[in-house]
Write an enzyme that holds these catalytic residues in place. Sequence first.
Site, short mmCIF file in Angstrom:
data_model
loop_
_atom_site.label_atom_id
_atom_site.label_comp_id
_atom_site.label_asym_id
_atom_site.label_seq_id
_atom_site.Cartn_x
_atom_site.Cartn_y
_atom_site.Cartn_z
N HIS A 35 12.84 7.52 -1.97
CA HIS A 35 11.35 8.47 -1.94
C HIS A 35 11.94 9.23 -1.36
O HIS A 35 11.81 9.37 -0.26
CB HIS A 35 10.77 7.46 -2.05
CG HIS A 35 9.79 6.26 -1.99
ND1 HIS A 35 10.64 4.99 -1.91
CD2 HIS A 35 9.00 6.01 -3.23
CE1 HIS A 35 10.25 4.24 -2.42
NE2 HIS A 35 9.66 4.41 -3.03
N HIS A 75 7.78 4.90 2.90
CA HIS A 75 8.60 4.94 1.90
C HIS A 75 9.71 6.18 2.13
O HIS A 75 10.94 6.42 1.26
CB HIS A 75 7.86 5.60 0.63
CG HIS A 75 6.75 5.88 0.51
ND1 HIS A 75 5.86 5.62 0.93
CD2 HIS A 75 6.91 7.08 0.26
CE1 HIS A 75 4.89 6.37 1.46
NE2 HIS A 75 5.53 7.75 0.76
N GLY A 124 6.54 0.35 5.92
CA GLY A 124 6.69 0.74 4.49
C GLY A 124 5.29 -0.08 3.55
O GLY A 124 4.62 0.71 2.98
N PRO A 125 5.13 -1.31 4.48
CA PRO A 125 3.45 -2.02 3.39
C PRO A 125 2.66 -0.90 4.24
O PRO A 125 2.42 -0.18 5.83
CB PRO A 125 3.59 -3.49 4.75
CG PRO A 125 4.96 -3.49 4.95
CD PRO A 125 5.87 -2.51 5.34
N ILE A 194 -1.34 12.93 -3.85
CA ILE A 194 -0.58 12.50 -5.26
C ILE A 194 -0.60 11.00 -4.69
O ILE A 194 -0.14 10.47 -2.96
CB ILE A 194 0.49 13.27 -5.17
CG1 ILE A 194 0.74 14.85 -5.48
CG2 ILE A 194 1.63 12.38 -6.10
CD1 ILE A 194 0.18 14.95 -7.14
N HIS A 265 7.03 11.77 -6.02
CA HIS A 265 6.91 10.20 -4.49
C HIS A 265 7.83 9.54 -5.04
O HIS A 265 8.33 9.28 -3.88
CB HIS A 265 5.31 9.47 -5.77
CG HIS A 265 5.61 8.24 -4.29
ND1 HIS A 265 4.88 8.60 -3.54
CD2 HIS A 265 5.69 7.13 -4.95
CE1 HIS A 265 5.08 7.04 -2.74
NE2 HIS A 265 5.79 6.69 -3.87
N ARG A 360 -8.38 -25.78 22.36
CA ARG A 360 -8.39 -23.76 22.53
C ARG A 360 -9.05 -23.90 24.31
O ARG A 360 -8.61 -23.40 25.03
CB ARG A 360 -9.57 -23.84 21.67
CG ARG A 360 -11.31 -24.86 22.15
CD ARG A 360 -12.33 -23.78 21.30
NE ARG A 360 -13.53 -24.58 21.39
CZ ARG A 360 -14.76 -23.94 21.16
NH1 ARG A 360 -15.18 -23.36 20.67
NH2 ARG A 360 -15.47 -25.03 20.64
N GLU A 414 -9.65 -8.89 12.06
CA GLU A 414 -8.37 -9.46 12.25
C GLU A 414 -6.82 -8.40 12.53
O GLU A 414 -6.45 -8.53 12.66
CB GLU A 414 -8.46 -10.49 11.45
CG GLU A 414 -9.26 -11.19 12.20
CD GLU A 414 -10.87 -11.03 11.69
OE1 GLU A 414 -11.93 -11.92 11.54
OE2 GLU A 414 -10.80 -9.70 10.67
N PHE A 440 -8.70 -17.31 9.39
CA PHE A 440 -8.35 -15.59 9.33
C PHE A 440 -7.57 -15.54 9.65
O PHE A 440 -7.27 -14.34 9.23
CB PHE A 440 -9.61 -14.87 10.67
CG PHE A 440 -11.20 -15.39 10.03
CD1 PHE A 440 -11.22 -15.73 9.02
CD2 PHE A 440 -12.00 -15.69 10.88
CE1 PHE A 440 -13.19 -16.18 8.50
CE2 PHE A 440 -13.37 -15.81 11.34
CZ PHE A 440 -13.87 -15.84 9.23
N HIS A 464 -9.98 -23.39 15.62
CA HIS A 464 -10.82 -24.16 15.15
C HIS A 464 -9.84 -23.72 13.71
O HIS A 464 -9.96 -23.55 12.86
CB HIS A 464 -11.92 -22.84 14.88
CG HIS A 464 -13.23 -23.01 15.33
ND1 HIS A 464 -12.40 -22.94 17.17
CD2 HIS A 464 -14.30 -23.00 15.75
CE1 HIS A 464 -13.73 -21.73 17.43
NE2 HIS A 464 -14.95 -22.78 16.88
N HIS A 476 -14.59 -21.76 6.71
CA HIS A 476 -14.16 -22.15 8.01
C HIS A 476 -13.32 -22.38 8.51
O HIS A 476 -12.53 -21.71 9.79
CB HIS A 476 -14.94 -21.68 8.86
CG HIS A 476 -16.26 -20.45 8.64
ND1 HIS A 476 -15.93 -20.07 8.23
CD2 HIS A 476 -15.59 -19.42 9.90
CE1 HIS A 476 -17.57 -18.29 7.94
NE2 HIS A 476 -17.04 -18.69 9.49
#
Length: 670
Positions: A35, A75, A124-125, A194, A265, A360, A414, A440, A464, A476
């Site tokens: 890139h 990128h 990158g993500p 862009i 790009h 927990r 989260e 989650f 949970h 859930h």
Amino acid sequence: MDIATLRAQHPEHWRLACAIRVLTLDAVAAANSGHSGMPMGMADVATVLFQNHLKFDASAPDWEDRDRFILSAGHGSMLIYALLHLTGYADMTLEQVKNFRQWGAITAGHPEYGHATGVETTTGPLGQGIANAVGFAIAEEHLRARWGAKIQNHHTYVIAGDGCLMEGVSQEAIGIAGRHKLSKLIVLWDDNGITIDGTVALSDITDQRARFAASGWDVFDCDGHDPVDIDRAITAAKASPRPAMIACKTHIALGSSAQDTSKGHGALTDAKLIADTRAAYGWDHGPFEIPADIKSAWEAIGARGATERAAWGARLTALSATKQAEFARIFARELPARLPAAIRKVKKDAIDSPKKMATRAASELVLKAINPIVTDTMGGSADLTGSNNTKTADMGVFDIDNRGGRYVYWGIREHGMSSAMNGMALHGGIRPYSGTFMAFTDYARPAMRLSALMGIPVTYVMTHDSIGLGEDGPTHQPVEHLAISRATPNTLVFRPADLVETAEAWELALSQKSTPSVLSLSRQNLTPARSAHTAKNLTAQGGYVLADSEGKRQVILIATGSEVEIALQAREALQAEGIGTRVVSMPCMELFADQPESYRKRVLPAGPARIGIEAGVRAGGWDRWLLGERARKSDFVGMTGFGASAPAERLYQEFGITADAIVNKVKALL
């Protein structure tokens, strides 16, 4: 500012910035992929930042009080690789730049933490970098409160593009940053309008300046190609009492025929385009050729922080020997010597005074022993503190008026929470853990994957953890989430059966230096599985014989977490009928897989039938332990689909996760 004006008014700056641009063009052309546009567009901003503002020393990449520079728009990785090479980072040789995106090179397609020094995080993500940066800034604030501004006092700078700001995690991140007034966090927005598909206007009309302002940020603007204007904006942002965003108006792929287009790009590899661009730059040197005076000027920038680093080192050595040792410990991710004894005490007390409890709640008991000793922990929850049981009384709450607090109220974020925890761990000096409901995991998953990819010891407290949570229903009730986490490389998934195993799991999670951990914890109360105290951490073996057969061994029941007590009940019934039954508790499949084959064969010998028992789907590693050498003599008791809304006891009955069901499966196999 156009190129002609920039060259005329700021010739020295222009030559420095052009070195970034031509290295980008050359590396992308050599790789025939990459890139080009973002590094070409943001070279002026990066040059001003590194030359005038960034506190760093290229000869000491891990200096604990350096400014952190994060390329969220990962990128455009050649921007950071060019900067690292030019400023003199020892490992970023010209040969590495020439091997951009090739096998074995540290110049990966997107910046990867642990490959090249100076790369603070894997990006990158899109959106992850800006969210990581919030964690970096929280860590800096907390450590400054703990150690004083003479030891910890630095900024976190982020280059983010339109894609980063479109990703939902960016709003989670900027919301928490604004709430906490993280004044040493500065985002440099590459405002080029862009994206890959075309103009930003195709898909978005968000007023980003107003959005950041509404989230509690101070907002500044600059011409991203005017070094004086860039310097003015960064100076103002550094003086801001709140996090700051600078909208840097830039041209993607500046100076090329692809400027201001979506083509700019990606990879600009056409020979004529490259030649024309170099001519527009006035750059008449060959590929990968940087004139000595330009390289020397960049190396002087890289050495500019050496004096400040030396002064910092003197301040550090002026601390007491005890404080110096503690500072070194937390940045080396070492555990205090007192922790193992504290864990053993929790285990012994659990055996001496057994009681039913949810894991927990067991986790909270363990944290009450851990947090006063391991003072570099920082905990939190995504608005589920009372359900996740992640807060202990000694921690204090991290807030604007208490930067020394060690508990963060993340809100319903989260993804942002998990990404920020990555940043906290990467910053150093912090051991982050936080909780949410296991279902989650879906929201936290991108950051959890990057924890594993980067090799950082973040701890995810997922409560949970099965249909056992009951009435909230299948939305859930996680059934596939254990499999998702177990399928992720370099991740330890702990599903403890009682307080003893929970204590052992926490000890193991905290002992990791390069592996994240997932703690899968029950909502419902569980009967203690262990009845005898042992100083040895049996969970470290991944799986072990909890109760052996009486008489000829005919079946092995392998269970995890809340289903271990069901396996023990089934064993009792089977033994009463003369069917020799061994129960194996397997709190961590990954650790069991790491044991010598001889140990695994002792725990799971050939011959007896095998039944796996877990209130989740069969995927995620079960078949390896069930099928063994004789597939016809194995079965599984667990979930095949989603759960339902009802009390936990009814759900276990309806889905056939009972001692009677296990007995029937065993009889059918035998």
